[in-house]
Motif scaffolding. Structure first.
Motif, mmCIF file in Angstrom:
data_model
loop_
_atom_site.group_PDB
_atom_site.id
_atom_site.type_symbol
_atom_site.label_atom_id
_atom_site.label_comp_id
_atom_site.label_asym_id
_atom_site.label_seq_id
_atom_site.Cartn_x
_atom_site.Cartn_y
_atom_site.Cartn_z
ATOM 1 N N UNK A 1 1.362 14.949 -43.020
ATOM 2 C CA UNK A 1 2.501 15.599 -43.667
ATOM 3 C C UNK A 1 3.211 16.476 -42.641
ATOM 4 N N UNK A 2 4.539 16.360 -42.544
ATOM 5 C CA UNK A 2 5.233 17.182 -41.552
ATOM 6 C C UNK A 2 5.403 18.618 -42.047
ATOM 7 N N UNK A 3 5.744 19.495 -41.152
ATOM 8 C CA UNK A 3 5.871 20.916 -41.474
ATOM 9 C C UNK A 3 6.827 21.129 -42.645
ATOM 10 N N UNK A 4 6.416 22.019 -43.545
ATOM 11 C CA UNK A 4 7.222 22.295 -44.725
ATOM 12 C C UNK A 4 6.877 21.427 -45.913
ATOM 13 N N UNK A 5 5.962 20.479 -45.729
ATOM 14 C CA UNK A 5 5.576 19.572 -46.807
ATOM 15 C C UNK A 5 4.398 20.104 -47.601
ATOM 16 N N UNK A 6 3.883 19.249 -48.508
ATOM 17 C CA UNK A 6 2.793 19.656 -49.389
ATOM 18 C C UNK A 6 1.744 18.559 -49.446
ATOM 19 N N UNK A 7 0.478 18.965 -49.492
ATOM 20 C CA UNK A 7 -0.647 18.040 -49.603
ATOM 21 C C UNK A 7 -1.455 18.423 -50.843
ATOM 22 N N UNK A 8 -1.580 17.486 -51.785
ATOM 23 C CA UNK A 8 -2.219 17.750 -53.063
ATOM 24 C C UNK A 8 -3.520 16.952 -53.164
ATOM 25 N N UNK A 9 -4.566 17.621 -53.610
ATOM 26 C CA UNK A 9 -5.848 16.972 -53.884
ATOM 27 C C UNK A 9 -6.158 17.064 -55.370
ATOM 28 N N UNK A 10 -6.616 15.950 -55.945
ATOM 29 C CA UNK A 10 -7.107 15.988 -57.324
ATOM 30 C C UNK A 10 -8.622 16.093 -57.374
ATOM 31 N N UNK A 11 -9.267 16.203 -56.210
ATOM 32 C CA UNK A 11 -10.721 16.243 -56.147
ATOM 33 C C UNK A 11 -11.243 17.572 -55.605
ATOM 34 N N UNK A 12 -10.420 18.612 -55.601
ATOM 35 C CA UNK A 12 -10.868 19.939 -55.197
ATOM 36 C C UNK A 12 -11.091 20.113 -53.716
ATOM 37 N N UNK A 13 -10.484 19.250 -52.888
ATOM 38 C CA UNK A 13 -10.723 19.321 -51.447
ATOM 39 C C UNK A 13 -9.762 20.245 -50.720
ATOM 40 N N UNK A 14 -8.618 20.571 -51.323
ATOM 41 C CA UNK A 14 -7.590 21.318 -50.599
ATOM 42 C C UNK A 14 -8.032 22.731 -50.248
ATOM 43 N N UNK A 15 -8.642 23.420 -51.197
ATOM 44 C CA UNK A 15 -9.040 24.812 -50.963
ATOM 45 C C UNK A 15 -10.058 24.926 -49.841
ATOM 46 N N UNK A 16 -10.885 23.904 -49.679
ATOM 47 C CA UNK A 16 -11.955 23.947 -48.676
ATOM 48 C C UNK A 16 -11.512 23.407 -47.321
ATOM 49 N N UNK A 17 -10.315 22.835 -47.253
ATOM 50 C CA UNK A 17 -9.868 22.161 -46.037
ATOM 51 C C UNK A 17 -9.124 23.116 -45.105
ATOM 52 N N UNK A 18 -9.316 22.927 -43.812
ATOM 53 C CA UNK A 18 -8.583 23.684 -42.796
ATOM 54 C C UNK A 18 -7.346 22.890 -42.415
ATOM 55 N N UNK A 19 -6.260 23.132 -43.123
ATOM 56 C CA UNK A 19 -5.011 22.415 -42.891
ATOM 57 C C UNK A 19 -4.020 23.305 -42.149
ATOM 58 N N UNK A 20 -2.953 22.698 -41.675
ATOM 59 C CA UNK A 20 -1.916 23.443 -40.966
ATOM 60 C C UNK A 20 -1.303 24.492 -41.891
ATOM 61 N N UNK A 21 -1.066 25.708 -41.391
ATOM 62 C CA UNK A 21 -0.416 26.731 -42.218
ATOM 63 C C UNK A 21 1.025 26.355 -42.582
ATOM 64 N N UNK A 22 1.554 25.350 -41.917
ATOM 65 C CA UNK A 22 2.919 24.899 -42.199
ATOM 66 C C UNK A 22 2.969 23.856 -43.319
#
Length: 314
Positions: free
Chosen positions: A233-254
């Protein structure tokens, strides 16, 4: 009455007998004719909501249903005996499910009339998948002409999401496993990526070298793997998880990483049902099985790679 239930968390689901419920004031009892399989069903039986909601055992599985009103509890009701209805059980306790012959639900909850032209099996398959897809699409705020990567697109939620997004002019990249290219293209996907033959990153970069506006990951539970997907996902975008993985993931602050939680809504169910009845929304049913085959179907669903919905007949 017959039901598919577990006696403890992580126990094997079995066909058993449980008491037939009576509707309380403000409730209706539905004679269930079809119920649909969702991954949430076996996740709850494994204890995924153990710390957040009360449970009852034997835990009858399932949340989606379609059937006919069998009895109306005391008080005013918008339903009558014999009405064809469908909906989703969402109130506690977990375990008062729909893999059974009768279910009692508040008449003002997520239940509505089946519109003319909508077959009951399709109605049963629609609530969780359709509402999840519609609310995800609203949450990602992707505009016409922009791109949306859907991982696990061939399942019930992914199939609905692909159609709804495509109808809004969004370019859907459908990541699937196996030969689902033709079906997903027919549902509106602009690009299909068979991850068994090409790495996901390569497939996405070939189509969108600068990345996509949004990602919806319907299958990944591993935080590190989700973070890798969010890197598409490019900067300014959004990544959605339906399996509860987003909160635990180290993703780009952008990139905004979000764990999706469904908020069931009866009015949304009416809108989706009308679309399905009119043919604007196709709910792909992969398999119809008798209720007693549910344990085997749940095992297959755990293994992943769903292609559409599984519904059980009662």
């Amino acid at each position: 009455m017959r039901a598919i239930a577990v006696d403890a968390f992580r126990a094997e689901p079995v066909l058993t007998e449980v008491p037939k419920p009576d509707p309380a004031a403000g409730e209706v009892r539905v004679k269930v004719e079809y119920t649909a399989l969702n991954p949430l069903d076996w996740q709850c039986a494994d204890g995924s909501l153990e710390s957040t909601a009360p449970h009852v055992f034997p835990l009858v599985m399932g949340v989606d249903f379609a059937g006919r009103v069998d009895m109306v509890g005391h008080g005013r009701s918008r339903f009558r005996v014999g009405d064809p209805v469908f909906g989703r059980v969402s109130r506690p306790p977990v375990g008062a499910g729909t893999y059974c012959e009768y279910v009692c639900v508040p008449q003002d909850s997520v239940i509505t009339l089946v519109p003319d032209g909508l077959p009951l099996p399709v109605a049963a398959a629609l609530p969780s998948a359709g509402m999840t897809a519609a609310q995800i699409l609203d949450s990602v705020s992707v505009a016409c002409g922009e791109s949306l990567l859907v991982i696990g697109a061939a399942g019930g939620v992914g199939s609905c999401l692909t159609q709804l997004a495509s109808a809004h002019g969004i370019r859907v990249l459908a990541a699937v496993r196996g030969d689902e290219r033709h079906r997903m293209t027919a549902l509106g996907a602009a690009v299909t990526i068979d991850t068994t033959s090409v790495p996901l990153e390569e497939g996405v970069r070939n189509a969108f070298p600068d990345g996509v506006e949004a990602l919806v990951d319907l299958v990944t539970t591993d935080a590190e793997a989700f973070a890798a997907h969010a890197g598409l996902v490019h900067d300014g975008g959004v990544a959605v998880s339906t399996r509860g993985a987003a909160e635990r993931a180290e993703t780009s602050p952008c990139v905004a990483a979000v764990d999706f939680v469904l908020d069931p809504a009866p009015d949304l169910l009416d809108v989706l049902a009308a679309g399905a009845a009119e043919g604007a929304l196709t709910v792909p049913i992969e398999t119809e099985l008798p209720l007693e085959k549910a344990p085997q179907a749940l095992d297959r669903n755990r293994a992943g790679g769903a292609r559409g919905k599984t519904v059980f007949m009662l």
